[in-house]
Write a protein that holds these residues in place. Structure first.
Motif, mmCIF file in Angstrom:
data_model
loop_
_atom_site.group_PDB
_atom_site.id
_atom_site.type_symbol
_atom_site.label_atom_id
_atom_site.label_comp_id
_atom_site.label_asym_id
_atom_site.label_seq_id
_atom_site.Cartn_x
_atom_site.Cartn_y
_atom_site.Cartn_z
ATOM 1 N N VAL A 29 0.017 3.909 -10.271
ATOM 2 C CA VAL A 29 -1.343 3.817 -9.746
ATOM 3 C C VAL A 29 -1.899 2.481 -10.215
ATOM 4 O O VAL A 29 -2.165 2.296 -11.411
ATOM 5 N N ARG A 30 -2.019 1.526 -9.285
ATOM 6 C CA ARG A 30 -2.491 0.188 -9.650
ATOM 7 C C ARG A 30 -3.827 0.269 -10.361
ATOM 8 O O ARG A 30 -4.736 0.955 -9.912
ATOM 9 N N GLY A 31 -3.918 -0.442 -11.450
ATOM 10 C CA GLY A 31 -5.143 -0.464 -12.235
ATOM 11 C C GLY A 31 -5.194 0.638 -13.284
ATOM 12 O O GLY A 31 -6.050 0.621 -14.163
ATOM 13 N N ILE A 32 -4.282 1.603 -13.205
ATOM 14 C CA ILE A 32 -4.247 2.700 -14.182
ATOM 15 C C ILE A 32 -2.908 2.739 -14.899
ATOM 16 O O ILE A 32 -2.844 2.864 -16.106
ATOM 17 N N GLY A 90 0.778 -1.235 0.000
ATOM 18 C CA GLY A 90 0.000 0.000 0.000
ATOM 19 C C GLY A 90 0.808 1.283 0.000
ATOM 20 O O GLY A 90 0.262 2.352 0.266
ATOM 21 N N LYS A 91 2.097 1.195 -0.316
ATOM 22 C CA LYS A 91 2.940 2.395 -0.312
ATOM 23 C C LYS A 91 2.400 3.471 -1.250
ATOM 24 O O LYS A 91 2.193 4.610 -0.837
ATOM 25 N N SER A 92 2.193 3.121 -2.494
ATOM 26 C CA SER A 92 1.725 4.106 -3.479
ATOM 27 C C SER A 92 0.297 4.535 -3.188
ATOM 28 O O SER A 92 -0.062 5.711 -3.366
ATOM 29 N N ASP A 93 -0.536 3.613 -2.738
ATOM 30 C CA ASP A 93 -1.927 3.935 -2.415
ATOM 31 C C ASP A 93 -1.994 4.962 -1.291
ATOM 32 O O ASP A 93 -2.708 5.969 -1.382
#
Length: 141
Positions: free
Chosen positions: A71-74, A27-30
């Motif tokens: 950005v996960r998913g993007i 979850g670092k980037s989140d």
């Protein structure tokens, strides 16, 4: 002055850097995105270059990823970033989160002692907790 590279995402809040450390998927980037949404600035995503100078640790992004965040998913998104910011807090995202820690924790990074907290990055309140911990860590500065 010796530089080192650390597997950590970093953001700046009020002119002080926070290192978000944990394995891939922790979850670092989140968490960084939520902090940026609350007014933080991106320093570096995924890897942070650190340099100790006169007992203070400074953070910046490697040139290859400067101004980019995954950005996960993007995918990879470009955004403004800051660099050469003094580090004031380390947030560990893979450990047991104590309900009420009995004493402050510290970690030594590149020869510099820094306050450390452990959080679950995916809790709704994680960004607020980072801000509160940073305030506590820097109130004497």
């Amino acid at each position: 002055m010796k530089q080192s590279r650390l597997y950590a995402t970093s953001v700046a809040i009020g002119g002080r850097a926070v290192l978000l450390m944990g394995p891939s998927g922790s979850g670092k980037s989140d968490l960084a995105l939520r902090l940026i949404d609350r007014g933080a600035d991106l320093v570096s995503d995924d890897y942070t270059v650190l340099e100790a100078r006169d007992g203070t640790l400074f953070a910046t992004a490697p040139d290859t990823i400067a101004g980019k965040i995954e950005v996960r998913g993007i995918g990879i998104i470009e955004m403004p970033r800051v660099h050469d910011i003094a580090v004031a807090l380390v947030v560990c995202l893979d450990g047991v989160v104590e309900r009420m820690p009995l004493r402050p924790k510290a970690i030594t990074v590149a020869g510099v002692d820094l306050p450390e907290i452990t959080l679950n990055a995916f809790e709704e309140s994680a960004a607020i907790k980072v801000e509160l911990a940073l305030h506590r860590a820097t109130k004497g500065l």
